[in-house]
Scaffold this active site. Structure first.
Site, PDB file in Angstrom:
ATOM      1  N   THR A 136     112.021 -14.561  28.533  1.00 39.71           N
ATOM      2  CA  THR A 136     111.812 -13.257  27.897  1.00 39.71           C
ATOM      3  C   THR A 136     113.345 -12.873  27.309  1.00 39.71           C
ATOM      4  O   THR A 136     114.679 -12.825  27.346  1.00 39.71           O
ATOM      5  CB  THR A 136     111.960 -11.847  28.825  1.00 39.71           C
ATOM      6  OG1 THR A 136     110.721 -12.510  29.757  1.00 39.71           O
ATOM      7  CG2 THR A 136     111.219 -10.771  28.063  1.00 39.71           C
ATOM      8  N   ARG A 257     102.038 -18.199  38.538  1.00 48.66           N
ATOM      9  CA  ARG A 257     101.252 -17.043  38.610  1.00 48.66           C
ATOM     10  C   ARG A 257     100.203 -16.846  40.342  1.00 48.66           C
ATOM     11  O   ARG A 257     100.336 -15.832  40.557  1.00 48.66           O
ATOM     12  CB  ARG A 257     100.613 -17.240  37.271  1.00 48.66           C
ATOM     13  CG  ARG A 257     100.906 -16.357  35.797  1.00 48.66           C
ATOM     14  CD  ARG A 257     100.637 -16.831  34.734  1.00 48.66           C
ATOM     15  NE  ARG A 257     100.807 -16.344  33.680  1.00 48.66           N
ATOM     16  CZ  ARG A 257     100.320 -16.312  32.225  1.00 48.66           C
ATOM     17  NH1 ARG A 257      99.677 -17.850  31.916  1.00 48.66           N
ATOM     18  NH2 ARG A 257     101.351 -16.063  32.266  1.00 48.66           N
ATOM     19  N   GLU A 380     105.753 -12.213  34.923  1.00 48.51           N
ATOM     20  CA  GLU A 380     104.936 -13.741  34.402  1.00 48.51           C
ATOM     21  C   GLU A 380     102.926 -13.325  33.924  1.00 48.51           C
ATOM     22  O   GLU A 380     102.600 -14.222  34.676  1.00 48.51           O
ATOM     23  CB  GLU A 380     104.126 -13.724  36.346  1.00 48.51           C
ATOM     24  CG  GLU A 380     106.151 -14.837  37.011  1.00 48.51           C
ATOM     25  CD  GLU A 380     106.216 -16.375  35.982  1.00 48.51           C
ATOM     26  OE1 GLU A 380     106.798 -15.614  35.939  1.00 48.51           O
ATOM     27  OE2 GLU A 380     105.390 -17.028  36.240  1.00 48.51           O
TER      28      GLU A 380
HETATM   29  C1  FAD Z   1     111.900  -5.837  36.892  1.00 49.37           C
HETATM   30  C2  FAD Z   1     111.326  -7.496  36.156  1.00 49.37           C
HETATM   31  C3  FAD Z   1     112.059  -8.563  35.982  1.00 49.37           C
HETATM   32  C4  FAD Z   1     111.883  -9.411  35.500  1.00 49.37           C
HETATM   33  N1  FAD Z   1     112.091 -10.562  35.697  1.00 49.37           N
HETATM   34  C5  FAD Z   1     111.496 -11.953  34.666  1.00 49.37           C
HETATM   35  C6  FAD Z   1     112.647 -13.291  34.926  1.00 49.37           C
HETATM   36  O1  FAD Z   1     112.815 -13.653  36.293  1.00 49.37           O
HETATM   37  N2  FAD Z   1     112.619 -14.227  33.773  1.00 49.37           N
HETATM   38  C7  FAD Z   1     111.535 -13.613  32.796  1.00 49.37           C
HETATM   39  O2  FAD Z   1     111.678 -14.482  31.837  1.00 49.37           O
HETATM   40  N3  FAD Z   1     111.199 -13.023  32.560  1.00 49.37           N
HETATM   41  C8  FAD Z   1     111.105 -11.371  33.490  1.00 49.37           C
HETATM   42  N4  FAD Z   1     110.701 -10.204  33.211  1.00 49.37           N
HETATM   43  C9  FAD Z   1     109.986  -9.318  31.542  1.00 49.37           C
HETATM   44  C10 FAD Z   1     108.700  -9.784  32.059  1.00 49.37           C
HETATM   45  O3  FAD Z   1     108.002 -10.988  32.477  1.00 49.37           O
HETATM   46  C11 FAD Z   1     108.812  -9.011  30.803  1.00 49.37           C
HETATM   47  O4  FAD Z   1     108.463  -7.850  30.949  1.00 49.37           O
HETATM   48  C12 FAD Z   1     106.537  -8.925  30.584  1.00 49.37           C
HETATM   49  O5  FAD Z   1     106.554  -9.971  29.751  1.00 49.37           O
HETATM   50  C13 FAD Z   1     105.769  -8.173  29.109  1.00 49.37           C
HETATM   51  O6  FAD Z   1     107.177  -7.859  28.303  1.00 49.37           O
HETATM   52  P1  FAD Z   1     108.112  -6.638  27.205  1.00 49.37           P
HETATM   53  O7  FAD Z   1     108.492  -5.737  28.586  1.00 49.37           O
HETATM   54  O8  FAD Z   1     108.120  -7.520  26.221  1.00 49.37           O
HETATM   55  O9  FAD Z   1     106.823  -5.690  27.261  1.00 49.37           O
HETATM   56  P2  FAD Z   1     106.335  -5.854  26.029  1.00 49.37           P
HETATM   57  O10 FAD Z   1     105.289  -7.598  25.293  1.00 49.37           O
HETATM   58  O11 FAD Z   1     106.058  -5.034  24.748  1.00 49.37           O
HETATM   59  O12 FAD Z   1     104.166  -5.764  26.024  1.00 49.37           O
HETATM   60  C14 FAD Z   1     103.554  -4.202  26.514  1.00 49.37           C
HETATM   61  C15 FAD Z   1     102.634  -3.531  26.025  1.00 49.37           C
HETATM   62  O13 FAD Z   1     101.835  -4.356  25.537  1.00 49.37           O
HETATM   63  C16 FAD Z   1     101.020  -5.194  26.355  1.00 49.37           C
HETATM   64  N5  FAD Z   1     100.631  -5.898  25.319  1.00 49.37           N
HETATM   65  C17 FAD Z   1     101.158  -7.187  24.671  1.00 49.37           C
HETATM   66  N6  FAD Z   1     100.680  -8.285  23.965  1.00 49.37           N
HETATM   67  C18 FAD Z   1      99.486  -7.720  24.071  1.00 49.37           C
HETATM   68  C19 FAD Z   1      98.592  -8.370  23.438  1.00 49.37           C
HETATM   69  N7  FAD Z   1      98.410  -9.115  22.474  1.00 49.37           N
HETATM   70  N8  FAD Z   1      96.672  -7.451  23.741  1.00 49.37           N
HETATM   71  C20 FAD Z   1      96.692  -6.530  24.496  1.00 49.37           C
HETATM   72  N9  FAD Z   1      98.023  -6.316  24.791  1.00 49.37           N
HETATM   73  C21 FAD Z   1      99.837  -6.373  24.684  1.00 49.37           C
HETATM   74  C22 FAD Z   1     101.431  -5.302  27.006  1.00 49.37           C
HETATM   75  O14 FAD Z   1     100.113  -5.898  28.176  1.00 49.37           O
HETATM   76  C23 FAD Z   1     102.064  -4.514  28.153  1.00 49.37           C
HETATM   77  O15 FAD Z   1     101.634  -3.700  28.622  1.00 49.37           O
HETATM   78  C24 FAD Z   1     110.736  -9.541  34.185  1.00 49.37           C
HETATM   79  C25 FAD Z   1     110.580  -7.960  34.068  1.00 49.37           C
HETATM   80  C26 FAD Z   1     111.518  -6.966  34.620  1.00 49.37           C
HETATM   81  C27 FAD Z   1     111.128  -5.820  34.196  1.00 49.37           C
END
Ligand code: FAD
Length: 403
Positions: A136, A257, A380
């Site tokens: 991310t 997953r 994930e």
């Molecule tokens: C505590 C924590 C631990 C984490 N650990 C890791 C880690 O170890 N490694 C790592 O790489 N990442 C990690 N993450 C990141 C996590 O995988 C991301 O937060 C997640 O993939 C969502 O990305 P984003 O937060 O940028 O949300 P966004 O992608 O901005 O999404 C925001 C909202 O919009 C929705 N959305 C986005 N695109 C679409 C679409 N096309 N259609 C419908 N809905 C959509 C999403 O489902 C979400 O509800 C972690 C996050 C947290 C909070």
């Protein structure tokens, strides 16, 4: 055919994991929830124990052992391997505490990524070390193909530049598996994963997150600035035109997953079991022989949640079993993650609701589990992204056609 019972050979592992959850995780669960960012030192001894359990065995107890097994033509045989044993172990450990499981040395999702795609030489080199996973970025969450971190070959080294956020165990792990692009103009095929030593001077820790749940687990943000890694740190093939390019990196998710789904199943079961005890104390017993209509509303609600939990559990076992048997499981891995993530959140909050003030207070872990649950529906791949993947697979659409 899938057999819905726990395989006999995995029963001792599930029992041991449950013992660890009961005797080690539960007693320190609240302490490390409150003391966010302090390392649960009790886990060091436990991690060595789990290493010992896994040594020379394909029945892994933690997240580090999953590996896609080849099964010849993929049709014959019925193998219960490391994916299923890992799922069963994780369910039990997360019944104890998901935040503590996430901070167990050498059981990070980066370890699963290495186990999934590394060559035998890389497994040899990096095995036995604790690896976090950094995909991310500020501008790339759900759309992991949009990452901007780059990796440029310079002699015998790759030079990485970019920013990574929300890295689980990023501060505590020995290694970080970093996704970066060899050539941003070539799109997703150029995205590869690289192993970066945590003490690499080009990897700078920016900050640790304060969170709603899984507070025992550290979540780190990094900058990679001219971060040099040896050529051999690239996991899998360096070929950009290789069709396996992004697919190879994404293949990790088919193994990881189901593991996150298993975490959700563990938290949901913990909530259901405690709610059942509290309902019993209030004089409400769950009756399976009576139709729902002739039972108290609280019992009906409980039965509904339990049915959802069971569906999530079975989907999770199926996805892991398919990975063990070399069957393509992207659809099932996403279905399991979507169902288990949603169910875990609904069940954990539903149990707080059913138990009233007892469920909401800090004297009970129900309150904590309701906070811990949400992340399992986010990382994930979020709930929405899993459903999108399921829809694409069922409708035969590409990611460009359905987004
Ligand atoms: C505590 C924590 C631990 C984490 N650990 C890791 C880690 O170890 N490694 C790592 O790489 N990442 C990690 N993450 C990141 C996590 O995988 C991301 O937060 C997640 O993939 C969502 O990305 P984003 O937060 O940028 O949300 P966004 O992608 O901005 O999404 C925001 C909202 O919009 C929705 N959305 C986005 N695109 C679409 C679409 N096309 N259609 C419908 N809905 C959509 C999403 O489902 C979400 O509800 C972690 C996050 C947290 C909070």
């Amino acid at each position: 055919m899938i057999n819905l019972e726990i395989p006999k050979k995995f029963k001792p592992l599930a029992t041991q994991a449950n013992q660890v959850a009961t005797e080690v995780f539960r007693p320190i669960s609240r302490r490390y929830d409150e003391a966010e960012h302090s390392y649960p030192k009790e886990l060091d001894m436990l991690a060595s124990l789990i290493d010992g359990m896994n040594e020379g065995s394909d029945n892994a107890a933690g997240a580090g052992g999953v590996r896609r097994e080849s099964n010849g033509d993929g049709d014959s045989g019925n193998r219960n391997g490391s994916n299923l044993s890992t799922v069963l172990g994780i369910v039990e450990l997360c019944w104890g505490d998901v935040g503590l499981l996430l901070t167990m040395p050498r059981q990070g999702l980066g370890n699963s990524a290495i186990a999934s795609v590394a060559t035998e030489e890389q497994l040899e080199r990096y095995g036995g070390r604790w690896a976090a996973m950094a995909i991310t970025e500020p501008e790339a969450g759900s759309d992991s193909a949009a990452i901007r971190t780059t990796a440029k070959l310079d002699g015998e080294e790759y030079v990485l530049n970019g920013e990574k956020i929300f890295v689980t165990s990023g501060d505590r792990a020995d290694l970080i598996v970093v996704w970066a692009s060899l050539d941003p103009s070539k799109g997703r095929a150029a995205i590869k994963s690289f192993i970066v030593e945590r003490d690499n001077p080009g990897l700078k820790l920016d900050r640790l997150e304060h969170k709603l749940g899984i507070r025992a687990s550290d979540t780190a943000n990094f900058t990679l600035q001219d971060c040099r890694v040896p050529k051999e740190a690239l996991l899998g093939s360096s070929e950009v035109e290789d069709k396996q390019g992004f697919g190879g990196a994404m293949q990790t998710f088919d193994n990881t997953r189901p593991l996150v789904a298993a975490m959700a199943v563990g938290v949901a079961r913990a909530s259901l079991e405690r709610a059942r005890e509290l309902l019993a104390e209030a004089g409400l017993e769950i009756e399976y022989a009576l139709p729902a209509l002739s039972q108290p509303a609280a019992v009906c609600r409980y039965l509904e949640m339990e049915a959802d939990y069971e569906a999530a559990r079975l989907l999770t076992l199926q996805a892991a079993w398919m990975a063990d048997n070399g069957k393509p499981n992207s659809l099932q891995a996403s279905m399991a993650k979507a169902k288990a993530g949603r169910t875990c959140v609904e069940v954990a909050l539903g149990c707080v609701e059913l138990c009233g003030a007892a469920g909401y207070g800090e004297d009970e872990l129900l309150e904590k589990w309701a906070r811990d649950a949400k992340i399992l529906d986010i990382f994930e791949g979020t709930q929405q992204i899993q459903l999108l993947i399921v829809a694409r697979q069922l409708l035969g659409k590409s990611s460009a056609e359905l987004r």
